[in-house]
Design a protein around this motif. Sequence first.
Motif, mmCIF file in Angstrom:
data_model
loop_
_atom_site.group_PDB
_atom_site.id
_atom_site.type_symbol
_atom_site.label_atom_id
_atom_site.label_comp_id
_atom_site.label_asym_id
_atom_site.label_seq_id
_atom_site.Cartn_x
_atom_site.Cartn_y
_atom_site.Cartn_z
ATOM 1 N N ILE A 399 0.823 -1.208 0.000
ATOM 2 C CA ILE A 399 0.000 0.000 0.000
ATOM 3 C C ILE A 399 0.858 1.259 0.000
ATOM 4 C CG2 ILE A 399 -0.231 0.303 2.503
ATOM 5 C CD1 ILE A 399 -3.232 0.861 1.984
ATOM 6 N N MET A 400 2.118 1.152 0.433
ATOM 7 C CA MET A 400 2.989 2.327 0.482
ATOM 8 C C MET A 400 3.634 2.639 -0.868
ATOM 9 S SD MET A 400 2.928 3.807 3.422
ATOM 10 C CE MET A 400 4.394 4.804 3.318
ATOM 11 N N THR A 401 3.670 1.667 -1.763
ATOM 12 C CA THR A 401 4.408 1.882 -3.021
ATOM 13 C C THR A 401 3.598 1.599 -4.275
ATOM 14 O OG1 THR A 401 5.264 -0.387 -2.851
ATOM 15 C CG2 THR A 401 6.629 1.385 -1.941
ATOM 16 N N ASP A 402 2.446 0.954 -4.138
ATOM 17 C CA ASP A 402 1.631 0.579 -5.308
ATOM 18 C C ASP A 402 0.377 1.445 -5.336
ATOM 19 O OD1 ASP A 402 0.084 -0.590 -7.289
ATOM 20 O OD2 ASP A 402 0.625 -2.640 -6.733
ATOM 21 N N ILE A 403 0.259 2.292 -6.335
ATOM 22 C CA ILE A 403 -0.867 3.209 -6.422
ATOM 23 C C ILE A 403 -2.184 2.481 -6.557
ATOM 24 C CG2 ILE A 403 -0.815 3.463 -8.934
ATOM 25 C CD1 ILE A 403 -1.338 6.279 -6.349
ATOM 26 N N ASN A 404 -2.140 1.214 -6.991
ATOM 27 C CA ASN A 404 -3.368 0.450 -7.207
ATOM 28 C C ASN A 404 -3.882 -0.231 -5.941
ATOM 29 O OD1 ASN A 404 -3.556 0.916 -10.087
ATOM 30 N ND2 ASN A 404 -1.767 -0.443 -10.273
ATOM 31 N N VAL A 405 -3.050 -0.261 -4.911
ATOM 32 C CA VAL A 405 -3.470 -0.857 -3.633
ATOM 33 C C VAL A 405 -4.057 0.244 -2.763
ATOM 34 C CG1 VAL A 405 -2.734 -2.104 -1.574
ATOM 35 C CG2 VAL A 405 -1.689 -2.635 -3.795
ATOM 36 N N THR A 406 -5.316 0.102 -2.408
ATOM 37 C CA THR A 406 -6.013 1.177 -1.675
ATOM 38 C C THR A 406 -6.558 0.735 -0.317
ATOM 39 O OG1 THR A 406 -8.072 0.678 -2.824
ATOM 40 C CG2 THR A 406 -6.632 2.354 -3.812
ATOM 41 N N GLU A 407 -6.257 -0.490 0.082
ATOM 42 C CA GLU A 407 -6.662 -0.924 1.415
ATOM 43 C C GLU A 407 -5.647 -1.925 1.947
ATOM 44 O OE1 GLU A 407 -10.577 -2.538 0.613
ATOM 45 O OE2 GLU A 407 -9.787 -4.577 0.785
ATOM 46 N N ILE A 408 -5.611 -2.048 3.250
ATOM 47 C CA ILE A 408 -4.661 -2.943 3.902
ATOM 48 C C ILE A 408 -5.400 -3.777 4.938
ATOM 49 C CG2 ILE A 408 -3.988 -1.073 5.484
ATOM 50 C CD1 ILE A 408 -1.273 -2.416 5.791
ATOM 51 N N SER A 409 -5.144 -5.078 4.925
ATOM 52 C CA SER A 409 -5.742 -5.983 5.910
ATOM 53 C C SER A 409 -4.639 -6.541 6.806
ATOM 54 C CB SER A 409 -6.476 -7.126 5.206
ATOM 55 O OG SER A 409 -7.579 -6.636 4.472
ATOM 56 N N PHE A 410 -4.976 -6.765 8.050
ATOM 57 C CA PHE A 410 -4.001 -7.286 9.012
ATOM 58 C C PHE A 410 -4.754 -8.086 10.059
ATOM 59 C CE2 PHE A 410 -5.463 -3.115 10.122
ATOM 60 C CZ PHE A 410 -5.692 -3.148 11.482
ATOM 61 N N ALA A 425 -5.458 10.101 -0.330
ATOM 62 C CA ALA A 425 -4.331 9.184 -0.201
ATOM 63 C C ALA A 425 -4.354 8.106 -1.274
ATOM 64 C CB ALA A 425 -4.338 8.545 1.181
ATOM 65 N N ALA A 426 -5.554 7.772 -1.742
ATOM 66 C CA ALA A 426 -5.653 6.736 -2.769
ATOM 67 C C ALA A 426 -5.003 7.167 -4.073
ATOM 68 C CB ALA A 426 -7.117 6.374 -3.000
ATOM 69 N N THR A 427 -4.984 8.445 -4.341
ATOM 70 C CA THR A 427 -4.458 8.935 -5.618
ATOM 71 C C THR A 427 -3.079 9.571 -5.502
ATOM 72 O OG1 THR A 427 -5.598 11.040 -5.282
ATOM 73 C CG2 THR A 427 -6.772 9.317 -6.522
ATOM 74 N N ASP A 428 -2.511 9.576 -4.285
ATOM 75 C CA ASP A 428 -1.223 10.251 -4.089
ATOM 76 C C ASP A 428 -0.389 9.454 -3.083
ATOM 77 O OD1 ASP A 428 0.930 11.916 -3.603
ATOM 78 O OD2 ASP A 428 -0.276 13.743 -3.440
ATOM 79 N N LEU A 429 0.667 8.818 -3.541
ATOM 80 C CA LEU A 429 1.511 8.010 -2.660
ATOM 81 C C LEU A 429 2.140 8.838 -1.546
ATOM 82 C CD1 LEU A 429 3.391 5.667 -5.182
ATOM 83 C CD2 LEU A 429 1.553 5.046 -3.609
ATOM 84 N N THR A 430 2.396 10.104 -1.798
ATOM 85 C CA THR A 430 3.051 10.941 -0.784
ATOM 86 C C THR A 430 2.143 11.239 0.401
ATOM 87 O OG1 THR A 430 2.390 13.041 -1.810
ATOM 88 C CG2 THR A 430 4.438 12.025 -2.585
ATOM 89 N N LYS A 431 0.851 10.990 0.253
ATOM 90 C CA LYS A 431 -0.100 11.267 1.332
ATOM 91 C C LYS A 431 -0.347 10.038 2.207
ATOM 92 C CE LYS A 431 -1.062 15.421 -0.348
ATOM 93 N NZ LYS A 431 -0.642 16.661 0.346
ATOM 94 N N ARG A 432 0.187 8.911 1.789
ATOM 95 C CA ARG A 432 -0.219 7.664 2.449
ATOM 96 C C ARG A 432 0.382 7.492 3.850
ATOM 97 N NH1 ARG A 432 -1.227 3.092 -2.285
ATOM 98 N NH2 ARG A 432 -2.728 4.382 -3.422
ATOM 99 N N GLU A 433 1.614 7.863 4.042
ATOM 100 C CA GLU A 433 2.226 7.702 5.364
ATOM 101 C C GLU A 433 1.425 8.465 6.418
ATOM 102 O OE1 GLU A 433 4.276 6.402 7.472
ATOM 103 O OE2 GLU A 433 4.306 8.025 8.940
ATOM 104 N N ALA A 434 1.133 9.708 6.183
ATOM 105 C CA ALA A 434 0.405 10.507 7.170
ATOM 106 C C ALA A 434 -0.990 9.942 7.400
ATOM 107 C CB ALA A 434 0.322 11.962 6.710
ATOM 108 N N PHE A 435 -1.662 9.554 6.300
ATOM 109 C CA PHE A 435 -3.017 9.012 6.454
ATOM 110 C C PHE A 435 -2.995 7.711 7.240
ATOM 111 C CE2 PHE A 435 -6.291 6.019 5.237
ATOM 112 C CZ PHE A 435 -7.441 6.749 5.441
ATOM 113 N N LEU A 436 -2.114 6.794 6.877
ATOM 114 C CA LEU A 436 -2.102 5.479 7.519
ATOM 115 C C LEU A 436 -1.669 5.563 8.977
ATOM 116 C CD1 LEU A 436 -0.668 3.349 4.577
ATOM 117 C CD2 LEU A 436 -2.963 3.179 5.570
ATOM 118 N N LEU A 437 -0.698 6.417 9.279
ATOM 119 C CA LEU A 437 -0.287 6.559 10.675
ATOM 120 C C LEU A 437 -1.463 7.025 11.522
ATOM 121 C CD1 LEU A 437 1.857 6.478 12.859
ATOM 122 C CD2 LEU A 437 2.494 8.824 12.241
ATOM 123 N N LYS A 438 -2.162 8.027 11.054
ATOM 124 C CA LYS A 438 -3.312 8.533 11.797
ATOM 125 C C LYS A 438 -4.400 7.472 11.897
ATOM 126 C CE LYS A 438 -6.377 12.582 12.012
ATOM 127 N NZ LYS A 438 -7.667 11.884 12.185
#
Length: 661
Positions: A399-410, A425-438
Amino acid sequence: MKNLYLRLTLSILIVFSATNCSELDDLYQDPDGFSKEQADAAGVSIIAGYFTSQLTRGFFLRGEYGAAYHQLRSGSRVMGTGVQLYYTTSDYGLSLSLRDVEGDWGSNGFNRTVFNKINSDWIKQYLWAQKEYNKIPEESISTSDELYMRLLHLLKAVAYQRAIDLYDEVPYFETGTAGALDGEKASWVGQEEIYPIIIDEVKEIESFLEGLTLGSAEATLFSQQDVIFGGDIMQWRKYANSLRLRWAMNVSEQLPSLTSTVLTELNGKPLFNEAEDVAGLADIAIVEPYRLQRELGITRAFRERADECRAPKRFLHDVMNCIPTEKSILVNGEMLYYFDGDNSEEGLVNGTVDPRVTYLFSKDVLGRYVGAETTWDDGSDPNSYFSKAMRGYYINDPIMTDINVTEISFGASGNEMTIKLNDEAATDLTKREAFLLKAFREYCSQYSDISWTIGTDRNMISEYNVRPQYNFDIRYPTLHSVETELSLAEAAVRGFGSGDAATHYKNAIELSCAYWYDKNVNNSYSQTTTPAFPGNMDASRIDRDRPSMEYNPGAYAEFAAQQFSAMTDQQKVKAIFDQLQLHYNMFNFETPYTAARRLIKYLNDNPAAPYETFAWKERMLYNPSIQGTDPEAWSQVSQHDDYNLPIWFTGRTTKWKNVLE
């Protein structure tokens, strides 16, 4: 078999409860309806009946749902024994502001439990027994009745010690008097007066026990009535001496000469020194099994207080040397850190990680032993301890490097949890770290992972292991050999006693490891037994929380003792306190609370880990009904009815304050 025996013994006492005794105008009514006629008919001394009744009082030498619930809920906020994430992170929605446990729901139960019990449940048996004993002509007093009365004096001292440690002044009746039953009015006195009395009284009681010889019939009857130690006089001697040691250390700031005297007197005396040396009674010994889980047992308190079962980082990381494996990664030009496992696999084998990690705590869904802090985390530090724990869930996921991955399961198979990206965040990889951390911080902080239930297979940080806490056979550890060894260690460090502090420290760790391993692996209960583990606990988690092996306690204890020996005296005393709180954990709030308050002066700081968002309590508050029922007493104690006022034994007049006070 032992618990069946206890229930049969106690059923004899229930027979007594069917008889009405004479009505009394006094506050203290006949607690269980005992009558001398019935006792004589059953071949049991009425004093023996009161003795056994005292041993089974709620929250005295056993647990009790209501009292345990309130001590878990509010006690954790004072001491940081368990972490309630909603008061330590901003992600739950609360702000950083100072609170106190006085305005919390259930705070009255927290404040008044011990006070109410000392003035009712814990004193009535003694008073009635003393009244009966005082009627017996001196030449007719049997050895058994003297034994039961002496032990009731000891138990009375235990009750008063618990009360004065929390409130200071309480209504006190001298030993040898039937008090209110004879129309006497209790005197309100506190620690300074009561501690020297009970320390001296229990010395005399232990001396009596040392010289006691019971006949065969007397010994048989005593073994039936003594539901704590099974009639073992040596265990009572060890208990009495260990109590004196505890009390001597409690007054060490104010009466150091008395502390030294008691330590000298205890030299060569039997003390609690085995893993199963514990003063306590299991709930199941006296409560119907089907009622334990739903109504009356301490396990109900654990079930209902899952929110503070999150493991403290202070125990796992700081005390037990279970350290997360930290890695770094460059994201959007910023160096970020995350926890990728821990050192437990190797450390448990080579003796550098405490075995109790596996006995007392449970891994998170990533297989890590990672806890939480009680300090405030507002999310502004991307590399805070909590953030590093949460980042481990997603930082190496596609999810951190593939623009096509938009959800994470754990999570475990069949029990997965999913977090989806928002549109940005789905359309911008640079937004994913902040979104996912929160998102991950919120998911864990808001208890979406475990749905406010202990024992699920979904916990995103470590929790207390379900198996020791949900052991219906566990004898509530009101005093244990680990505490005795730690008291001897502290006494040696501070010059009150002889002996090698590091050896006592090592002994304490070995005893604690043996104790908690046994309570975990020998827990025979499941979701299908009666009583049972709650149905909403995950079956795989219950099985997985049983350690796969017993790790060498001596290897780790030796490692810890070497660390201990290299410390300053203050560091050693802090380490001793940490071991005390870790050992008693969720089962015994009062003892570590007392130790923390009395050590603040010596350490120049609070050895506990109180929440920054909660004001520190120096004492419990009285029941305000005293003002109406006893105005004279209220005029005496109301000036002390302030949780900001240190109690006498602390040697302080100024309260300890956290960063927000």
